[in-house]
Write a protein that holds these residues in place. Structure first.
Motif, mmCIF file in Angstrom:
data_model
loop_
_atom_site.group_PDB
_atom_site.id
_atom_site.type_symbol
_atom_site.label_atom_id
_atom_site.label_comp_id
_atom_site.label_asym_id
_atom_site.label_seq_id
_atom_site.Cartn_x
_atom_site.Cartn_y
_atom_site.Cartn_z
ATOM 1 N N GLU A 58 30.541 52.829 33.457
ATOM 2 C CA GLU A 58 31.684 53.375 34.193
ATOM 3 C C GLU A 58 31.269 53.860 35.589
ATOM 4 O OE1 GLU A 58 34.797 53.494 33.341
ATOM 5 O OE2 GLU A 58 34.749 52.949 31.215
ATOM 6 N N ARG A 77 30.934 51.334 39.759
ATOM 7 C CA ARG A 77 31.713 51.272 40.995
ATOM 8 C C ARG A 77 31.165 52.224 42.057
ATOM 9 N NH1 ARG A 77 36.321 49.651 43.319
ATOM 10 N NH2 ARG A 77 37.337 51.061 44.795
ATOM 11 N N GLU A 123 32.140 43.348 26.680
ATOM 12 C CA GLU A 123 31.943 44.486 27.577
ATOM 13 C C GLU A 123 31.070 44.097 28.770
ATOM 14 O OE1 GLU A 123 31.794 48.533 25.135
ATOM 15 O OE2 GLU A 123 30.501 47.001 24.297
ATOM 16 N N TYR A 163 32.999 41.961 31.143
ATOM 17 C CA TYR A 163 33.958 42.771 31.892
ATOM 18 C C TYR A 163 33.274 43.429 33.091
ATOM 19 C CZ TYR A 163 36.975 46.734 33.053
ATOM 20 O OH TYR A 163 37.747 47.660 33.721
ATOM 21 N N TRP A 164 32.120 44.050 32.848
ATOM 22 C CA TRP A 164 31.433 44.739 33.929
ATOM 23 C C TRP A 164 30.814 43.759 34.929
ATOM 24 C CZ3 TRP A 164 33.068 49.218 34.733
ATOM 25 C CH2 TRP A 164 33.463 50.058 33.670
ATOM 26 N N ARG A 194 32.314 40.988 35.849
ATOM 27 C CA ARG A 194 33.445 40.665 36.728
ATOM 28 C C ARG A 194 33.712 41.796 37.720
ATOM 29 N NH1 ARG A 194 35.469 38.218 31.873
ATOM 30 N NH2 ARG A 194 36.497 40.168 31.276
ATOM 31 N N LYS A 195 33.593 43.037 37.247
ATOM 32 C CA LYS A 195 33.840 44.178 38.125
ATOM 33 C C LYS A 195 32.843 44.217 39.286
ATOM 34 C CE LYS A 195 37.440 46.013 36.276
ATOM 35 N NZ LYS A 195 38.725 45.984 37.038
ATOM 36 N N ILE A 196 31.583 43.911 38.995
ATOM 37 C CA ILE A 196 30.559 43.890 40.052
ATOM 38 C C ILE A 196 30.893 42.816 41.083
ATOM 39 C CG2 ILE A 196 28.134 43.352 40.559
ATOM 40 C CD1 ILE A 196 27.387 44.699 37.938
ATOM 41 N N ARG A 197 31.318 41.650 40.621
ATOM 42 C CA ARG A 197 31.673 40.570 41.545
ATOM 43 C C ARG A 197 32.924 40.925 42.359
ATOM 44 N NH1 ARG A 197 27.007 39.064 42.023
ATOM 45 N NH2 ARG A 197 26.111 37.454 40.675
ATOM 46 N N GLU A 198 33.876 41.612 41.730
ATOM 47 C CA GLU A 198 35.094 42.027 42.438
ATOM 48 C C GLU A 198 34.777 43.004 43.566
ATOM 49 O OE1 GLU A 198 37.782 43.559 39.514
ATOM 50 O OE2 GLU A 198 38.063 41.612 38.546
ATOM 51 N N LEU A 199 33.690 43.759 43.415
ATOM 52 C CA LEU A 199 33.283 44.697 44.455
ATOM 53 C C LEU A 199 32.626 43.987 45.643
ATOM 54 C CD1 LEU A 199 31.829 47.579 42.241
ATOM 55 C CD2 LEU A 199 33.874 47.694 43.679
#
Length: 449
Positions: free
Chosen positions: A39, A42, A68, A71-72, A74-79
């Motif tokens: 969590e 970000r 899981e 998911y994380w 994808r979040k790193i790439r979205e950043l």
């Protein structure tokens, strides 16, 4: 990139795994950070980007699906992070490995890992990062393509500064690819998914400067028939690239400085300032020592726009890159003009390597485009390559000089003497009334080769 220069993040909910990986890597890497709770990713990536991430695929779950981790990932790439990511799991599954690679992972490993194998995988991925950076080619013809030490130094600097929000000043002669460097910085930054707005501020008149950059309201002046959003607002959340910054007036500099200090703009005709969040990149072909003349440019503005500077090398100093770039342009324009498979004759390469390219990569690009169009055979011949007369060294030496600056006049006199004597330094020095030693000192002073 070498492991000793790398910044690594390890993400796993098992403290023993974090300890083991940190102990293994800390003596070999520049920096190793660990994080138990994904969590927090970000906030970590907003502060800095990492070169490589080792990430578990299951966190606090009795069902080992790997969802899981995906998911994380994808979040790193979205950043917008360009970090190489190794996904790690104790449960081997080919489908899971394939899914993670499709989602943007760089590699997939099983726990417990072999230390030697993990170290080798990390080294290989970091090496691939460097190769990928070097091979990136902009569709318009990238001045950043090359293998010379000079351009690799630029790429390495871009890789370091891109993830930060530091203001960047890009210096270099015309045609060296300053706009491409600005794009590369944006694309490798955490703002990559946000707007990239370019403005040639050097071409803006006094009357258009504020309207173009800051916007105006309807009726703010005679021709303001509708409200206009300025470039600062358009770039909000992203990157603003101000090209030819060295050509703006002192009055324009004062207005720009105020906006950069306050981080807010007020449209012409409005009274309420609007906050803006931009990453600023500026570029100029004016040497930094000339910008430092306060009669021409405010020093406080130089410091504001120049947290880090990047000097793009001229093509004549990029040893070995001319052939590489030429072949790239031959392929590009061969496809455009329906001549796929067109080659480049060996003597044509020799002709290109012997030319000094005052117009830099831009001149090379146009010369190759013309050669592709004019070529009748299977490969470009020397006769097909014609250099533009507008980019000859003589263009630097005009009978009526654009400047009466003493340094400029002296440089032009030296260039003229060398040109007239076909590169013979002894004869050029004699004509100038100098000793060879004195002339060499001046050649070094003005960076004349």
């Amino acid at each position: 990139m070498l492991l000793k220069d790398a910044s690594i993040l390890i993400v796993d909910d098992d403290p023993d795994v974090l300890t083991a990986a940190r102990l293994l890597l800390k003596s070999q890497a520049k920096e190793v950070m660990t994080e138990k709770n994904p969590e927090n990713l970000r906030s970590l990536f907003l502060k800095k980007d990492f070169d490589l991430v080792l990430m578990d695929m299951n966190f606090n779950s009795t069902i080992n699906t790997g969802n899981e981790g995906l998911y994380w990932l994808r979040k790193i790439r979205e950043l917008g992070s360009k970090a190489s990511i190794i996904m790690i799991t104790a449960y081997g599954d080919i489908d899971l490995a394939v899914r993670s690679l499709k989602e943007g992972a760089s590699d997939f490993m099983l726990k417990p890992w072999q230390n030697d194998q993990l170290i080798q995988n990390v080294k290989d991925l970091l090496k691939k990062r460097t190769v990928k950076s070097v091979q990136q080619v902009n569709t318009s013809g990238s001045g950043l393509l090359g293998q010379s030490e000079a351009i690799l130094d630029v790429l390495k600097k871009i890789e370091k500064i891109a993830p930060t929000d530091a203001n960047i000043l890009i210096l270099g002669e015309n045609g060296t690819g300053k706009d491409l460097a600005a794009h590369a910085i944006h694309q490798q930054s955490l703002r990559a998914g946000r707007p990239f707005i370019k403005t040639d501020v050097g071409s803006l008149t006094e009357s258009l400067f504020e309207s173009e950059l800051f916007g105006h309201t309807k009726g703010a002046f005679t021709d303001a028939r509708e409200e206009r959003t300025g470039r600062f607002e358009a770039a909000n959340g992203g990157t603003l690239f101000l090209d030819e910054i060295g050509n703006i007036t002192l009055h324009q500099q004062a207005r720009l400085l105020t906006v950069l200090q306050n981080r807010q703009v007020t449209k012409l005709g409005a009274h309420q300032p609007v906050p803006v969040d931009i990453r600023l990149i500026c570029a100029t072909n004016v040497p930094l020592e000339e910008l430092a003349d306060e009669k021409r440019f405010r020093k406080d503005l130089i410091y504001r726009i120049n947290t880090v500077e990047i000097m793009l090398p001229p093509l004549r100093k990029r040893t070995g890159d001319i052939e590489l770039l030429a072949r790239h342009f031959v392929k590009q324009y061969g496809e455009k003009y329906f001549k796929p498979g067109l080659g480049l004759d060996k003597k044509s390469i020799e002709k290109l390597n012997q030319y000094h390219f005052p117009g830099n990569v831009r001149e090379l690009q146009y010369a190759i485009e013309r050669a592709v169009i004019m070529s009748d055979g299977e490969s470009i011949q020397p006769a097909d390559i014609v250099f533009s007369p507008i980019e000859t060294r003589g263009a630097e030496i005009t009978k009526t000089p654009d400047s009466i600056n003493l340094n400029t006049l002296e440089k032009n006199a030296i260039l003229l003497a060398i040109e007239k004597n076909k590169g013979n330094i002894t004869k050029a020095a004699k004509e100038l009334g100098l000793t060879r030693t004195a002339l060499y000192r001046r050649l070094n002073k003005y960076d004349i080769e």
